[in-house]
Design an enzyme around this catalytic site. Structure first.
Site, PDB file in Angstrom:
ATOM      1  N   ASN A   7     -53.108  81.905  17.591  1.00 28.85           N
ATOM      2  CA  ASN A   7     -52.841  82.313  18.975  1.00 28.85           C
ATOM      3  C   ASN A   7     -53.439  81.249  19.911  1.00 28.85           C
ATOM      4  O   ASN A   7     -54.651  81.009  19.892  1.00 28.85           O
ATOM      5  CB  ASN A   7     -53.466  83.693  19.220  1.00 28.85           C
ATOM      6  CG  ASN A   7     -53.240  84.181  20.635  1.00 28.85           C
ATOM      7  OD1 ASN A   7     -53.400  83.418  21.588  1.00 28.85           O
ATOM      8  ND2 ASN A   7     -52.883  85.431  20.792  1.00 28.85           N
ATOM      9  N   ASP A   9     -53.251  81.135  23.293  1.00 36.01           N
ATOM     10  CA  ASP A   9     -53.377  81.585  24.691  1.00 36.01           C
ATOM     11  C   ASP A   9     -54.527  80.898  25.428  1.00 36.01           C
ATOM     12  O   ASP A   9     -54.401  80.528  26.596  1.00 36.01           O
ATOM     13  CB  ASP A   9     -53.656  83.096  24.760  1.00 36.01           C
ATOM     14  CG  ASP A   9     -52.468  83.940  24.338  1.00 36.01           C
ATOM     15  OD1 ASP A   9     -51.372  83.391  24.170  1.00 36.01           O
ATOM     16  OD2 ASP A   9     -52.670  85.155  24.163  1.00 36.01           O
ATOM     17  N   HIS A  10     -55.669  80.769  24.742  1.00 39.41           N
ATOM     18  CA  HIS A  10     -56.850  80.298  25.470  1.00 39.41           C
ATOM     19  C   HIS A  10     -56.888  78.793  25.679  1.00 39.41           C
ATOM     20  O   HIS A  10     -57.709  78.298  26.451  1.00 39.41           O
ATOM     21  CB  HIS A  10     -58.123  80.847  24.839  1.00 39.41           C
ATOM     22  CG  HIS A  10     -58.208  82.337  25.026  1.00 39.41           C
ATOM     23  ND1 HIS A  10     -57.856  82.941  26.219  1.00 39.41           N
ATOM     24  CD2 HIS A  10     -58.537  83.337  24.179  1.00 39.41           C
ATOM     25  CE1 HIS A  10     -57.982  84.252  26.084  1.00 39.41           C
ATOM     26  NE2 HIS A  10     -58.385  84.518  24.860  1.00 39.41           N
ATOM     27  N   ARG A  18     -57.818  75.264  36.189  1.00 34.39           N
ATOM     28  CA  ARG A  18     -57.630  74.231  37.207  1.00 34.39           C
ATOM     29  C   ARG A  18     -56.183  74.136  37.697  1.00 34.39           C
ATOM     30  O   ARG A  18     -55.860  73.224  38.450  1.00 34.39           O
ATOM     31  CB  ARG A  18     -58.037  72.867  36.620  1.00 34.39           C
ATOM     32  CG  ARG A  18     -59.532  72.681  36.511  1.00 34.39           C
ATOM     33  CD  ARG A  18     -60.146  72.576  37.906  1.00 34.39           C
ATOM     34  NE  ARG A  18     -61.576  72.417  37.840  1.00 34.39           N
ATOM     35  CZ  ARG A  18     -62.200  71.237  37.785  1.00 34.39           C
ATOM     36  NH1 ARG A  18     -61.528  70.111  37.753  1.00 34.39           N
ATOM     37  NH2 ARG A  18     -63.503  71.199  37.748  1.00 34.39           N
ATOM     38  N   ARG A  45     -48.302  87.273  29.354  1.00 36.11           N
ATOM     39  CA  ARG A  45     -48.747  88.475  30.066  1.00 36.11           C
ATOM     40  C   ARG A  45     -47.988  88.627  31.371  1.00 36.11           C
ATOM     41  O   ARG A  45     -47.535  87.650  31.968  1.00 36.11           O
ATOM     42  CB  ARG A  45     -50.249  88.395  30.351  1.00 36.11           C
ATOM     43  CG  ARG A  45     -51.114  88.434  29.106  1.00 36.11           C
ATOM     44  CD  ARG A  45     -52.573  88.516  29.480  1.00 36.11           C
ATOM     45  NE  ARG A  45     -52.905  89.827  29.983  1.00 36.11           N
ATOM     46  CZ  ARG A  45     -53.534  90.781  29.286  1.00 36.11           C
ATOM     47  NH1 ARG A  45     -53.926  90.541  28.054  1.00 36.11           N
ATOM     48  NH2 ARG A  45     -53.781  91.949  29.818  1.00 36.11           N
ATOM     49  N   ARG A  49     -51.623  85.057  33.308  1.00 36.77           N
ATOM     50  CA  ARG A  49     -52.955  84.474  33.501  1.00 36.77           C
ATOM     51  C   ARG A  49     -53.208  83.257  32.610  1.00 36.77           C
ATOM     52  O   ARG A  49     -54.062  82.451  32.904  1.00 36.77           O
ATOM     53  CB  ARG A  49     -54.041  85.522  33.297  1.00 36.77           C
ATOM     54  CG  ARG A  49     -54.194  85.970  31.870  1.00 36.77           C
ATOM     55  CD  ARG A  49     -55.394  86.871  31.702  1.00 36.77           C
ATOM     56  NE  ARG A  49     -55.198  88.170  32.315  1.00 36.77           N
ATOM     57  CZ  ARG A  49     -55.835  89.266  31.910  1.00 36.77           C
ATOM     58  NH1 ARG A  49     -56.719  89.195  30.943  1.00 36.77           N
ATOM     59  NH2 ARG A  49     -55.599  90.435  32.471  1.00 36.77           N
ATOM     60  N   HIS A  50     -52.482  83.162  31.486  1.00 35.67           N
ATOM     61  CA  HIS A  50     -52.660  81.960  30.669  1.00 35.67           C
ATOM     62  C   HIS A  50     -51.311  81.329  30.298  1.00 35.67           C
ATOM     63  O   HIS A  50     -50.911  80.334  30.888  1.00 35.67           O
ATOM     64  CB  HIS A  50     -53.581  82.185  29.452  1.00 35.67           C
ATOM     65  CG  HIS A  50     -53.434  83.512  28.744  1.00 35.67           C
ATOM     66  ND1 HIS A  50     -52.239  84.000  28.286  1.00 35.67           N
ATOM     67  CD2 HIS A  50     -54.373  84.429  28.400  1.00 35.67           C
ATOM     68  CE1 HIS A  50     -52.445  85.157  27.684  1.00 35.67           C
ATOM     69  NE2 HIS A  50     -53.721  85.463  27.755  1.00 35.67           N
ATOM     70  N   GLU A  70     -46.207  87.882  21.767  1.00 41.09           N
ATOM     71  CA  GLU A  70     -46.785  89.192  22.094  1.00 41.09           C
ATOM     72  C   GLU A  70     -46.304  89.557  23.484  1.00 41.09           C
ATOM     73  O   GLU A  70     -46.393  88.734  24.408  1.00 41.09           O
ATOM     74  CB  GLU A  70     -48.307  89.119  22.118  1.00 41.09           C
ATOM     75  CG  GLU A  70     -48.927  88.898  20.771  1.00 41.09           C
ATOM     76  CD  GLU A  70     -50.436  88.717  20.890  1.00 41.09           C
ATOM     77  OE1 GLU A  70     -50.979  88.871  21.998  1.00 41.09           O
ATOM     78  OE2 GLU A  70     -51.040  88.399  19.874  1.00 41.09           O
ATOM     79  N   THR A 100     -58.900  91.364  27.586  1.00 44.23           N
ATOM     80  CA  THR A 100     -57.978  91.094  26.491  1.00 44.23           C
ATOM     81  C   THR A 100     -57.363  92.432  26.082  1.00 44.23           C
ATOM     82  O   THR A 100     -57.722  93.475  26.626  1.00 44.23           O
ATOM     83  CB  THR A 100     -58.716  90.410  25.314  1.00 44.23           C
ATOM     84  OG1 THR A 100     -57.778  90.134  24.272  1.00 44.23           O
ATOM     85  CG2 THR A 100     -59.828  91.286  24.763  1.00 44.23           C
ATOM     86  N   GLU A 151     -48.881  95.316  13.111  1.00 46.57           N
ATOM     87  CA  GLU A 151     -50.104  94.517  13.169  1.00 46.57           C
ATOM     88  C   GLU A 151     -51.261  95.474  13.428  1.00 46.57           C
ATOM     89  O   GLU A 151     -51.321  96.107  14.482  1.00 46.57           O
ATOM     90  CB  GLU A 151     -50.029  93.459  14.279  1.00 46.57           C
ATOM     91  CG  GLU A 151     -51.333  92.659  14.376  1.00 46.57           C
ATOM     92  CD  GLU A 151     -51.275  91.479  15.353  1.00 46.57           C
ATOM     93  OE1 GLU A 151     -50.169  90.934  15.576  1.00 46.57           O
ATOM     94  OE2 GLU A 151     -52.337  91.114  15.869  1.00 46.57           O
ATOM     95  N   GLY A 192     -60.093  89.809  17.485  1.00 48.59           N
ATOM     96  CA  GLY A 192     -61.534  89.705  17.284  1.00 48.59           C
ATOM     97  C   GLY A 192     -61.941  89.124  15.937  1.00 48.59           C
ATOM     98  O   GLY A 192     -63.119  89.163  15.580  1.00 48.59           O
ATOM     99  N   GLY A 213     -56.998  83.941  17.589  1.00 52.08           N
ATOM    100  CA  GLY A 213     -56.950  83.053  18.735  1.00 52.08           C
ATOM    101  C   GLY A 213     -58.303  82.578  19.199  1.00 52.08           C
ATOM    102  O   GLY A 213     -58.698  81.433  19.001  1.00 52.08           O
ATOM    103  N   HIS A 214     -59.064  83.485  19.815  1.00 47.68           N
ATOM    104  CA  HIS A 214     -60.282  83.087  20.513  1.00 47.68           C
ATOM    105  C   HIS A 214     -61.238  82.289  19.638  1.00 47.68           C
ATOM    106  O   HIS A 214     -61.760  81.251  20.059  1.00 47.68           O
ATOM    107  CB  HIS A 214     -60.973  84.335  21.078  1.00 47.68           C
ATOM    108  CG  HIS A 214     -62.198  84.003  21.856  1.00 47.68           C
ATOM    109  ND1 HIS A 214     -63.451  84.013  21.307  1.00 47.68           N
ATOM    110  CD2 HIS A 214     -62.349  83.595  23.140  1.00 47.68           C
ATOM    111  CE1 HIS A 214     -64.332  83.642  22.217  1.00 47.68           C
ATOM    112  NE2 HIS A 214     -63.682  83.388  23.334  1.00 47.68           N
TER     113      HIS A 214
HETATM  114  N1  PXP Z   1     -53.212  90.113  17.982  1.00 51.14           N
HETATM  115  C1  PXP Z   1     -52.894  90.665  19.179  1.00 51.14           C
HETATM  116  C2  PXP Z   1     -51.822  91.697  19.214  1.00 51.14           C
HETATM  117  C3  PXP Z   1     -53.544  90.261  20.359  1.00 51.14           C
HETATM  118  O1  PXP Z   1     -53.212  90.840  21.535  1.00 51.14           O
HETATM  119  C4  PXP Z   1     -54.514  89.241  20.289  1.00 51.14           C
HETATM  120  C5  PXP Z   1     -55.171  88.759  21.550  1.00 51.14           C
HETATM  121  O2  PXP Z   1     -54.186  88.178  22.379  1.00 51.14           O
HETATM  122  C6  PXP Z   1     -54.804  88.681  19.027  1.00 51.14           C
HETATM  123  C7  PXP Z   1     -54.156  89.157  17.889  1.00 51.14           C
HETATM  124  C8  PXP Z   1     -55.795  87.585  18.872  1.00 51.14           C
HETATM  125  O3  PXP Z   1     -57.075  88.049  19.173  1.00 51.14           O
HETATM  126  P1  PXP Z   1     -58.282  87.033  19.250  1.00 51.14           P
HETATM  127  O4  PXP Z   1     -58.014  86.088  20.388  1.00 51.14           O
HETATM  128  O5  PXP Z   1     -59.458  87.930  19.477  1.00 51.14           O
HETATM  129  O6  PXP Z   1     -58.336  86.315  17.931  1.00 51.14           O
END
Ligand code: PXP
Length: 237
Positions: A7, A9-10, A18, A45, A49-50, A70, A100, A151, A192, A213-214
């Site tokens: 993922n 996103d971040h 910025r 989203r 936001r990202h 997603e 999140t 999921e 997570g 992701g994170h």
């Molecule tokens: N799966 C889903 C459905 C999510 O919404 C997210 C966060 O966007 C993730 C997985 C990934 O989570 P994390 O960034 O905590 O790894």
């Protein structure tokens, strides 16, 4: 053996801090593929936001592995998904004020709206996964909707503060996973997950895609930091 959905996103979160052009999540997707990602996941989203619409469109043209979007069940998001045609859409709940995704989709409580979103996505030829807490009524409702995959939300497991609580959450995930397997749906999990807690989840029987992701983005910032500083220093000294 589980597969890895990265993922990104971040990466876009850093760019949006910025409102500039770097770092580009499209580049991150290519690097993730080089690293062995089996899928690229982005959450478009409603508040943007990202990830931006442009990111999703470019990723659709450039990602060579599975592209997993997603999205909320809102009709405007489903319309974008049907136009862009990712390989898979994972339907998630969405609240504007959340940091999140909090909790799984309440399919039981929003059955008609979820069914309509699933119908439209299927009509567009897109596989659907539902992001659910490992709760039997929610999994039963997903089975009834005829989706390809579930999921399982691993947030409660990831946030557990004692070994005992973590074990209990893992048992819940294993129960949910068994239900998903018995219904012959694809079994995904995420939220997570970190380098420290991922292994027991990856080892659940029949585990398919883990969306992470994170933790990956956080590690990438740190493992790349020394090199980035060296390169800047070389330019100015
Ligand atoms: N799966 C889903 C459905 C999510 O919404 C997210 C966060 O966007 C993730 C997985 C990934 O989570 P994390 O960034 O905590 O790894």
């Amino acid at each position: 053996m589980a597969t890895l959905g990265v993922n990104i996103d971040h990466v876009a979160t850093v760019r949006q801090a910025r409102r500039t052009i770097e770092p580009d999540p499209v580049w991150a997707a290519a690097l993730a593929e080089l690293g062995g990602a089996d899928a690229i996941t982005v959450h478009l989203r409603e508040d943007r936001r990202h990830i931006q619409d442009r990111d999703l469109e470019v990723l659709r043209r450039t990602v060579q592995v599975k592209l997993n979007l997603e999205a909320a069940i809102a009709p405007a998001m489903i319309e974008i998904a049907c136009r862009v045609k990712p390989d898979q859409v994972t339907l998630v709940p969405e609240k504007r004020e959340e940091i999140t995704t909090e909790g799984g989709l309440d399919v039981v409580g929003h059955r008609a709206a979820t069914a309509e979103a699933v119908r439209r996505l299927h009509e567009a030829g897109i596989a659907v996964s539902l992001f659910l807490d490992p709760s039997p009524p929610q999994i039963d409702a997903a089975v009834d909707l005829g989706v390809a995959a579930v999921e399982l939300h691993t947030g409660a497991y990831a946030n557990a503060t004692s070994e005992k609580a973590r074990h209990e959450e893992l048992v819940e995930l294993a129960r949910g996973a068994a239900m998903v397997r018995q219904a012959t749906l694809g079994l995904n999990a995420g939220h997570g997950l970190t380098y420290r807690n991922v292994v027991p989840v990856a080892r659940l029987e029949g585990m398919g895609e883990l969306n992470i992701g994170h933790s990956i983005v956080a590690r990438a910032v740190l493992v790349g930091f020394t090199q980035a500083v060296r390169e800047m220093k070389a330019l100015i000294t």
